[in-house]
Every structure is written in structure tokens, then in C-alpha cells.
Design an enzyme around this catalytic site. Structure first.
Site, mmCIF file in Angstrom:
data_model
loop_
_atom_site.group_PDB
_atom_site.id
_atom_site.type_symbol
_atom_site.label_atom_id
_atom_site.label_comp_id
_atom_site.label_asym_id
_atom_site.label_seq_id
_atom_site.Cartn_x
_atom_site.Cartn_y
_atom_site.Cartn_z
ATOM 1 C CE LYS A 1 40.442 -20.611 -77.684
ATOM 2 N NZ LYS A 1 41.685 -20.565 -76.946
ATOM 3 N NE ARG B 1 40.205 -22.645 -67.626
ATOM 4 C CZ ARG B 1 39.579 -23.811 -67.492
ATOM 5 N NH1 ARG B 1 38.369 -23.858 -67.003
ATOM 6 N NH2 ARG B 1 40.164 -24.924 -67.844
ATOM 7 C CE LYS C 1 33.184 -14.816 -75.954
ATOM 8 N NZ LYS C 1 33.811 -13.700 -75.253
ATOM 9 C CB CYS D 1 88.408 -19.786 -76.519
ATOM 10 S SG CYS D 1 87.480 -20.447 -75.122
HETATM 11 S S1 IVH Z 1 35.153 -16.447 -73.654
HETATM 12 C C1 IVH Z 1 32.662 -19.215 -70.984
HETATM 13 N N1 IVH Z 1 36.479 -15.051 -75.450
HETATM 14 O O1 IVH Z 1 40.160 -19.281 -74.497
HETATM 15 C C2 IVH Z 1 33.456 -18.640 -72.086
HETATM 16 N N2 IVH Z 1 37.631 -16.738 -74.253
HETATM 17 O O2 IVH Z 1 39.993 -22.184 -74.781
HETATM 18 C C3 IVH Z 1 34.757 -18.165 -71.626
HETATM 19 N N3 IVH Z 1 39.996 -16.927 -74.804
HETATM 20 O O3 IVH Z 1 39.608 -19.971 -71.106
HETATM 21 C C4 IVH Z 1 35.708 -17.730 -72.607
HETATM 22 N N4 IVH Z 1 40.050 -15.325 -76.305
HETATM 23 O O4 IVH Z 1 41.001 -17.901 -71.706
HETATM 24 C C5 IVH Z 1 36.536 -16.043 -74.538
HETATM 25 N N5 IVH Z 1 37.547 -13.762 -77.054
HETATM 26 C C6 IVH Z 1 37.594 -14.706 -76.136
HETATM 27 C C7 IVH Z 1 38.783 -15.408 -75.853
HETATM 28 C C8 IVH Z 1 38.756 -16.425 -74.899
HETATM 29 C C9 IVH Z 1 40.765 -16.235 -75.657
HETATM 30 C C10 IVH Z 1 40.477 -18.048 -73.960
HETATM 31 C C11 IVH Z 1 39.906 -18.052 -72.557
HETATM 32 C C12 IVH Z 1 39.357 -19.430 -72.376
HETATM 33 C C13 IVH Z 1 40.069 -20.205 -73.444
HETATM 34 C C14 IVH Z 1 39.306 -21.441 -73.848
#
Ligand code: IVH
Length: 668
Positions: free
Chosen positions: A116, A137, A288, A409
Site C-alpha cells: 500500500k 480522487r 485484491k 544575538c
Molecule cells: S487499489 C478499488 N492498490 O490506497 C481499489 N490502492 O486507502 C482501488 N493505494 O485510494 C485501490 N497503494 O490511493 C490500490 N497497491 C495499491 C495501493 C492503493 C496505495 C491507495 C489508493 C486508494 C487508497 C485507499
């Protein structure tokens, strides 16, 4: 009509005006700290009304009640909603997430596991393979149009080749690498400005800046992690990644998979160790579902997809006592409060100091001397105080009182432009003079070998260094100097020779060495190349200064303010009297300081080759068209840069013209 069809100059001025007016409204009505007079405010309003009178359609688009009144960037609807992610910090919740999946799609499913990234989500919108918009976003339905800023990111393809869908959205994260973050903060320090607190906030703040040159200085990076709107067949998340990679997007370098939530958990357990070697900050792992048919089947709630979840790590934190607060003076006179802490271990290192940034921050967090404070590592680098443990507040905890005089100073302190930072404006302040001298001799300034802070401190203590020109008068003290411990004739003569050599440095080094607030290495180089002499820089008008790449309004004003000061002028004269013979970079070519923009595909050269040719003649290549662009070089299938350049009346060279120009210089 929409805003993008309006002359970009008018559009930009309008955005700046709206943002300025909004800021001054806030300062006046909410914070009771106006920065400008009523007259100046009325002038801004009058300018706004004049634009509305000339372009009545703009009043509808940006006037009261329209989207733009909320901020300087136009709000644009995404083609498909931009969702966020459900978060969890526990294994139980991960298991519950998996149980829900199993109930809907059965027990056999594969997860893709990604870091993340601690950055800011961005939606890249392509039409027929051309990047037409980059949106934040926002509320998930509409985002802010930050295209110009995102185009500063070189790794984002602005034109896709091969088979591409007519419309496409690529989703990813804009971030600043930890290495760049450290370098940017070092530059901040050199510019005499406060360091940024963490890489994430710096990235998201930078995406929303109004000054594209400043955005470029922030060195934003990007990684694509998904696809939004897309009509085509990509069956798995894995295939999405490969497709994006093939189209030239930066993607995660490898892919990790788990066939069950237990396997995912094992990965998560090991991830923290791995995360330490990642180039960016991360606060967790994203899981995911790999199968996109399953993804579609599961769908989303109003906010989150049901097929993905983020497992987040609790940030590493530690609690300790605030012993006292000291005040640190910087080279440009800014006084920063520093927390002196009872030493504590935090994320593997011993911490005893943390910056408190400024007094607004202290007030906001209600920090008092004697308090138990919570420390966290921001962007994995600098520790910051995130909160106070009020339950443990001792009865005798003392409020932190801003100093009224300079810690060095003892002269008076005053507020600087942003009303938050305190600055000592005395020109005789010894600590500022010492810091300025250390900077003057440093590697990135006059580069005087051997004259580092330690040696300079000794000479400073002896009283031999009071002003910058004293450096060049050190020969007068040779007899006494060679008697000092740790020196001797050989070392002293080497140092004197190094000082003598420093008289023949490139002009940019001297400009940087003067320590003018807002001027750093890159802007000093551009100023030197553009004006060729110190006098020309200081005599230039604000407009002339701003025409130089990387030199914005603040930097231009700072140069003029520096020169308006008689004491600074005296220092400049005294330095010149020492016989400085500054040089202009010999590598400069005929296109020195000229900025080119490439659009479309050239037959003769790849983009990189064309860039090299331009740079060999001293020019620079930018990814965005602006009033400062010298020429736009157009290949086949040019992008929207072509229309932008037409609107701005920037010369457009076709490939033949470009080759002719290159040949002309090759013959000379
Ligand atoms: S996927 C529908 N993958 O985390 C799924 N997000 O807390 C969309 N983010 O808004 C996100 N790393 O900006 C995805 N490897 C990653 C990510 C990631 C960071 C952020 C992204 C999202 C936020 C949510």
C-alpha cells in the site's frame, strides 16, 4: 463550453485569483490575520470582475455556486467511480473478509498482494492513447484536474502506442521516494526554509500546487496499480499489470500471489521487513482478488470494492517526556522550536530531539513542557510529535512560550510572510553570520576544500571571520593561524590556496553562496546562464527574473529584497573588491536556457535521442507547454500539446525544421 477551451493564460490567472481571494477571505474572516490591505484586496476583486466582464461565460463556470469556487482546480467527473479501500488492522477482520468472499464465489480464489503505497491516488484519462486529463480522487465521482502538475512526472506515458482502447482510465499512486524526500528537505534547509514533515503529505501537497516549476522540483513518482474505465478483455489483475507494463506505465516490479487468506497472512507477516527496502513509504498491504470476473460479480459498496482490502500496520510509535524546548536559528534567521526529549527507542533508532515546526503546531497539539508525548516516524525519516498523552500531564506542565528575542544575538524577532515562522532580521547576528559563512564555503556553494564547519568555527571563534569577504583576508592571520592546534604551515597554506582558487568559480556557485532565501543550486544555475553577470541579475526587473526557469515570483522578490538591503550591497561590493573573477559555464550551448517540448512521434529519433540532441546544445526538454516554452517539436500524431502551443503562440517546428536547426549548429 468548458474551461479547457479558454485561453490558458486567462484560465491560469483566474485560478490564481480565485485561490488568492479565497485565501485572503479565510485570513481576514476566520483567522483575523489579514496579510494585505483593503486596497490590495479590492484590486484583486477588481481584476476578477474585469475578467468576468470580458469573458461572461467564465462567470457562470467559476462564479459563486460553481465548482471552481471551492478551489483553484476545475472539478471533472471520472469516467468510472474511483473507490477507496476498506482498511483493517487485524487477522480476524481479514478472515471475515475472506469468509464473505467464500460465501459469494466459493472457496477457491487467488489474491494479488501489493504494497500500500503511501502517496496520493490519481486517475489518468486517455483518449485514443493520448493523456488528456489527470484527476485526483476527489469525492470518488469528481476529481480535481491536476493535469499540468502530473505531466511533470516523466515516467507517465503521455501517448500510448499500439492497440489502445478509445477511452481508458489508469489508476495509480503518485508518491515521492524516500531518497528524493531526504534530498528535497536538504535543499529546503539550504534555502533556509523549514523541512517538510513527511513524504506522503509532500506528495499530495505538491500535486495541488499552482506553480508547475515548483511541482517539478518535488520530483514526483508514479506507480500504476489498476484500471478504471476500460472496454476490453483483461481477465485478471495479473494481466492488467502486464498490459500496463507493456504500455509503458511504471508498475510494481514483481507480483505476489496467495491462494488462501492463510497464505496472505504469512506474506503480511514477512512484509514489514521487506518494506524497509522499498523506495517509497508504505503503511500496509493491499489484497485484491485476481479474477476480474469475480471482481465484477462482487461489485462494491458506496465507498469500497468488495473484492479488495488493505491490511494496515499500526505506525511505530513511542511515548516519552518532553524535557524542554530549545530554539534553533537557521541561516536565513528563521527560529524553529525543537523538542528536547528523554531519549527513547523508535523504529530501531534512539531519538532525543524532534522538530516542533512552528508555534501554531504547538498550539494546535497543545504541547507543554513536562508532557508525555507520542512520537512517530514521519515518512520513515524524521520523528514528529503526533499527540500528547493528556492523561499523564503533570500538574506543573509549563506552556511553551515563543521567544521574543533571537537565541543568538538577542535581537528582536518578527513574523515572516506566512505569519507563522519567527525570524531574526538582524544583520549582525553572529550565529546567522556563522551559518551563512559555512554555507558560503560549502561544497554546493563556493566549494572551498577543507573549509568545513569545524575549521570555520575555529576561525570564527578567533574573530577572524565576521563577513563573507573576511574569508579572502585570512592570509593576514597566517602567522597566528599556523600556531593554532591542529593546523600548522602545510595545512594553512593548503587552505589559503583553496581560498585563492575559489575566486575563479562559476557565477552560479557565487549566487548560491550568497544564501538568498528561495534560491538554491538549480535556480542559481539558471540565473547565471540567463543573465551572465551578478550585476545583471540584481538589476533585472521582476518580470525578467520570472522568465528564468525555476525562478518564480517568490524567488524573484527575494532577489530584489536582498539587493534592496544596503548591508547586502556592501557585502557584495566587499566580495568583488577581493578580486573575484566569476566564470560562466563553458559547456553552455546555443540553446542555453531554452525549453523545448516534444509531441508526437519523430521518424528520425526516439524521444530520448531527441532529448539528448537538445541537451547537447544546452537546451532543456519539458513535458508541459507554458509561456516559457521556446518551441514545440511536432512529430506524427501530436498530442494536445499542439493545441496548447497554438493558443500560447509558441513556435511549432516540424521534424524537418528541427533537423535543419540541429544541422545548422552541427556545421558551426
Ligand atoms: S487499489 C478499488 N492498490 O490506497 C481499489 N490502492 O486507502 C482501488 N493505494 O485510494 C485501490 N497503494 O490511493 C490500490 N497497491 C495499491 C495501493 C492503493 C496505495 C491507495 C489508493 C486508494 C487508497 C485507499
Amino acid at each position: 463550453m468548458n474551461l479547457s477551451t479558454i485561453n490558458p493564460k486567462v484560465r491560469n490567472r483566474l485560478r490564481v485569483l480565485l485561490a488568492e481571494i479565497e485565501r485572503h477571505n479565510r485570513l481576514y474572516y476566520q483567522q483575523n490575520t489579514p496579510e494585505i490591505s483593503d486596497f490590495e484586496y479590492d484590486c484583486l476583486q477588481a481584476e476578477l470582475q474585469a475578467i468576468y466582464k470580458n469573458f461572461p461565460e467564465l462567470a457562470q463556470l467559476t462564479g459563486p455556486g460553481s465548482d471552481l469556487t471551492n478551489g483553484p482546480f476545475a472539478k471533472v467527473a471520472h469516467l468510472s467511480p474511483m473507490l477507496s479501500l476498506a482498511n483493517t488492522y487485524s487477522l480476524e477482520e481479514l478472515q471475515a473478509f475472506d469468509k464473505n468472499l467464500t460465501a459469494k464465489i466459493g472457496p477457491s480464489h487467488t489474491f494479488i498482494l501489493e504494497p500500500k503505497v503511501d502517496g496520493m491516488a490519481i486517475n489518468l484519462w486517455y483518449e485514443s492513447g493520448v493523456l488528456v486529463r489527470a484527476l485526483t480522487r476527489g469525492d470518488g465521482k469528481k476529481g480535481e484536474d491536476v493535469t499540468a502538475n502530473i505531466k511533470t512526472i516523466g515516467s507517465i506515458p503521455q501517448q500510448l502506442s499500439g492497440d489502445v482502447p478509445e477511452r481508458l482510465e489508469v489508476r495509480g499512486e503518485v508518491y515521492i521516494t524516500l531518497e528524493d524526500f531526504t534530498a528535497i528537505n536538504k535543499e529546503q534547509e539550504q534555502l533556509g526554509q523549514e523541512p517538510f514533515a513527511n513524504a506522503r503529505n509532500l506528495a499530495s501537497g505538491s500535486v495541488k500546487l499552482l506553480d508547475v516549476d515548483e511541482v517539478r522540483r518535488r520530483r514526483l513518482s508514479f506507480v500504476a496499480h489498476g484500471i478504471g474505465y476500460f472496454k476490453g478483455s483483461l481477465d485478471t489483475q495479473e494481466q492488467c499489470r502486464l498490459w500496463l507494463k507493456d504500455k509503458g506505465f511504471p508498475v510494481f516490479p514483481s507480483i505476489d500471489k496467495a491462494n488462501s487468506i492463510q497464505e496472505a497472512w504469512a506474506f503480511i507477516q514477512n512484509f514489514w521487513e521487506k518494506a524497509k527496502s522499498l523506495p517509497y513509504g508504505t503503511d500496509g498491504v493491499v489484497l485484491k482478488l485476481n479474477d476480474r470476473t469475480f471482481q465484477q460479480e462482487l461489485g462494491a459498496t458506496a465507498k469500497f470494492p468488495r473484492w479488495a482490502i488493505a491490511y494496515k500496520f499500526e505506525p511505530e510509535a513511542a511515548e516519552t517526556r518532553l524535557r524542554t524546548v530549545t530554539f534553533q536559528l537557521g541561516r536565513t534567521g528563521i527560529v524553529t522550536p525543537v523538542a528536547e526529549l528523554e531519549p527513547v527507542l523508535l523504529a530501531g533508532s534512539r531519538v532525543s530531539r524532534a522538530t516542533l515546526h512552528n508555534f501554531d503546531e504547538i498550539k494546535r497539539k497543545d504541547i507543554r513542557i513536562g508532557d508525555w508525548v507520542v512520537l512517530q516516524k514521519a515518512g520513515e525519516v524524521i520523528p514528529i510529535i503526533t499527540a500528547v498523552n493528556k492523561a499523564k500531564r503533570p500538574v506543573d506542565a509549563q506552556p511553551i512560550v515563543p521567544p521574543t528575542c533571537c537565541p543568538s544575538c538577542k535581537g528582536p524577532l518578527s513574523h515572516v510572510e506566512d505569519q507563522v515562522a519567527l525570524r531574526c532580521t538582524s544583520l549582525d547576528c553572529p550565529e546567522q553570520i556563522r551559518l551563512k559563512l559555512v554555507h558560503f564555503a560549502s561544497k554546493e556553494a563556493m566549494d572551498i576544500r577543507g573549509m568545513g564547519p569545524k575549521v570555520m568555527n575555529v576561525l570564527f571563534q578567533k574573530g577572524w571571520l565576521r563577513h563573507m569577504d573576511d574569508l579572502f583576508k585570512l592570509r593576514e592571520h597566517r602567522a597566528a593561524w599556523i600556531q593554532l592546534e591542529g593546523f600548522g604551515p602545510v595545512i594553512v597554506d593548503q587552505l589559503l590556496a583553496a581560498i585563492e582558487r575559489a575566486k575563479h568559480r562559476p557565477l552560479w556557485r557565487f549566487i548560491n553562496a550568497l544564501g538568498i532565501p528561495e534560491i538554491g543550486v538549480e535556480s542559481a544555475k539558471n540565473l547565471a546562464q540567463h543573465f551572465k553577470s551578478c550585476a545583471a541579475i540584481f538589476e533585472a526587473s521582476l518580470e525578467e527574473l520570472q522568465a528564468v526557469p525555476l525562478v518564480g515570483l517568490c524567488a524573484s522578490q527575494s532577489i530584489q529584497l536582498f539587493y534592496a538591503n544596503t548591508a547586502n550591497r556592501a557585502i557584495l561590493q566587499a566580495l568583488m573588491d577581493q578580486g573575484l573573477d566569476l566564470t560562466i559555464d563553458a559547456a553552455a550551448g546555443p540553446w542555453l536556457g531554452k525549453i523545448f517540448v516534444l509531441t508526437g512521434t519523430l521518424a528520425q529519433y526516439s524521444r530520448d535521442q531527441a532529448k539528448q540532441k537538445i541537451e547537447a546544445l544546452g537546451g532543456k526538454v519539458s513535458s508541459t507547454v507554458s509561456a516559457k516554452t521556446f518551441a514545440v517539436i511536432m512529430g506524427k500524431n501530436p498530442g494536445d500539446k499542439l493545441t496548447q502551443s497554438q493558443k500560447l503562440n509558441i513556435p511549432i517546428w516540424d521534424e524537418n525544421m528541427f533537423l535543419e536547426q540541429l544541422n545548422a549548429y552541427a556545421e558551426n
